[in-house]
Write a protein that holds these residues in place. Structure first.
Motif, PDB file in Angstrom:
ATOM      1  N   TYR A 199       5.396   3.302  -5.696  1.00  0.00           N
ATOM      2  CA  TYR A 199       4.359   3.524  -4.691  1.00  0.00           C
ATOM      3  C   TYR A 199       3.183   4.224  -5.362  1.00  0.00           C
ATOM      4  O   TYR A 199       3.361   5.231  -6.047  1.00  0.00           O
ATOM      5  CB  TYR A 199       4.907   4.375  -3.542  1.00  0.00           C
ATOM      6  CG  TYR A 199       6.001   3.668  -2.785  1.00  0.00           C
ATOM      7  CD1 TYR A 199       5.706   2.918  -1.654  1.00  0.00           C
ATOM      8  CD2 TYR A 199       7.326   3.727  -3.209  1.00  0.00           C
ATOM      9  CE1 TYR A 199       6.711   2.244  -0.969  1.00  0.00           C
ATOM     10  CE2 TYR A 199       8.331   3.058  -2.527  1.00  0.00           C
ATOM     11  CZ  TYR A 199       8.016   2.324  -1.404  1.00  0.00           C
ATOM     12  OH  TYR A 199       9.005   1.651  -0.729  1.00  0.00           O
TER      13      TYR A 199
ATOM     14  N   VAL B 128      -1.679   3.125   0.326  1.00  0.00           N
ATOM     15  CA  VAL B 128      -0.539   3.237  -0.572  1.00  0.00           C
ATOM     16  C   VAL B 128      -0.121   1.813  -0.930  1.00  0.00           C
ATOM     17  O   VAL B 128       0.121   0.993  -0.051  1.00  0.00           O
ATOM     18  CB  VAL B 128       0.644   3.983   0.088  1.00  0.00           C
ATOM     19  CG1 VAL B 128       1.836   4.016  -0.855  1.00  0.00           C
ATOM     20  CG2 VAL B 128       0.237   5.392   0.504  1.00  0.00           C
TER      21      VAL B 128
ATOM     22  N   GLN C  77       2.546  -0.779  -2.804  1.00  0.00           N
ATOM     23  CA  GLN C  77       3.974  -0.841  -3.126  1.00  0.00           C
ATOM     24  C   GLN C  77       4.197  -1.991  -4.111  1.00  0.00           C
ATOM     25  O   GLN C  77       3.744  -3.113  -3.881  1.00  0.00           O
ATOM     26  CB  GLN C  77       4.787  -1.073  -1.855  1.00  0.00           C
ATOM     27  CG  GLN C  77       6.271  -1.165  -2.094  1.00  0.00           C
ATOM     28  CD  GLN C  77       7.053  -1.399  -0.800  1.00  0.00           C
ATOM     29  OE1 GLN C  77       6.483  -1.555   0.275  1.00  0.00           O
ATOM     30  NE2 GLN C  77       8.364  -1.428  -0.913  1.00  0.00           N
TER      31      GLN C  77
END
Length: 138
Positions: A122, A131, A133
């Motif tokens: 992350y 964020v 991923q």
């Protein structure tokens, strides 16, 4: 280092090559990885705080954060707006993850990173307030 219980303050190292420590990752065995963007490297200290290695110093990176997973050291590089993956043992660059740019899937101002319990990576982006991923393949 601050020890709130003992109410003490001290230095982890007297090594003057460490100029601007901004983030740290600590392995279970006490090995510490310290990101220093001013020096353009990740400093590796053993459990006794003795300098063992300097990773990435020849790559012209500006490490902002560092995380360790398996045999790799992951670094958010402010210079390239990408995640640089280094081999912990050799310090060699293995690959880079992500791209800089204005599109939704690109970094604008890379910052922190961490591994989740799912082993996914992350990565935060300050300017995009997002964020990202990534799976283990990047």
């Amino acid at each position: 280092m601050l020890d709130l219980k003992k109410r003490t303050f001290g230095y982890m190292t007297e090594d003057r090559r460490l100029v601007n420590p901004v983030n740290i990752a600590i392995e279970d065995d006490g090995t510490k990885y310290v990101a220093d963007p001013t020096m353009g490297a990740v400093f590796v200290f053993d459990a006794g705080d003795t300098l063992q290695a300097i990773l990435g110093k020849d790559l012209q990176i500006r490490p902002i954060d560092v995380a360790v997973h398996g045999s790799y050291c992951y670094v958010t590089d402010y210079a390239s707006n990408r995640v640089v993956v280094l081999d912990k043992a050799t310090g060699k660059e293995v690959r880079r993850i992500g791209e800089a740019g204005d599109e939704d899937t690109q970094f604008k101002q890379i910052n922190d990173l961490a591994f989740g319990p799912d082993s996914d990576l992350y990565v935060t982006d300050k300017l995009k307030a997002k964020v990202f991923q990534f799976d283990t393949a990047g």
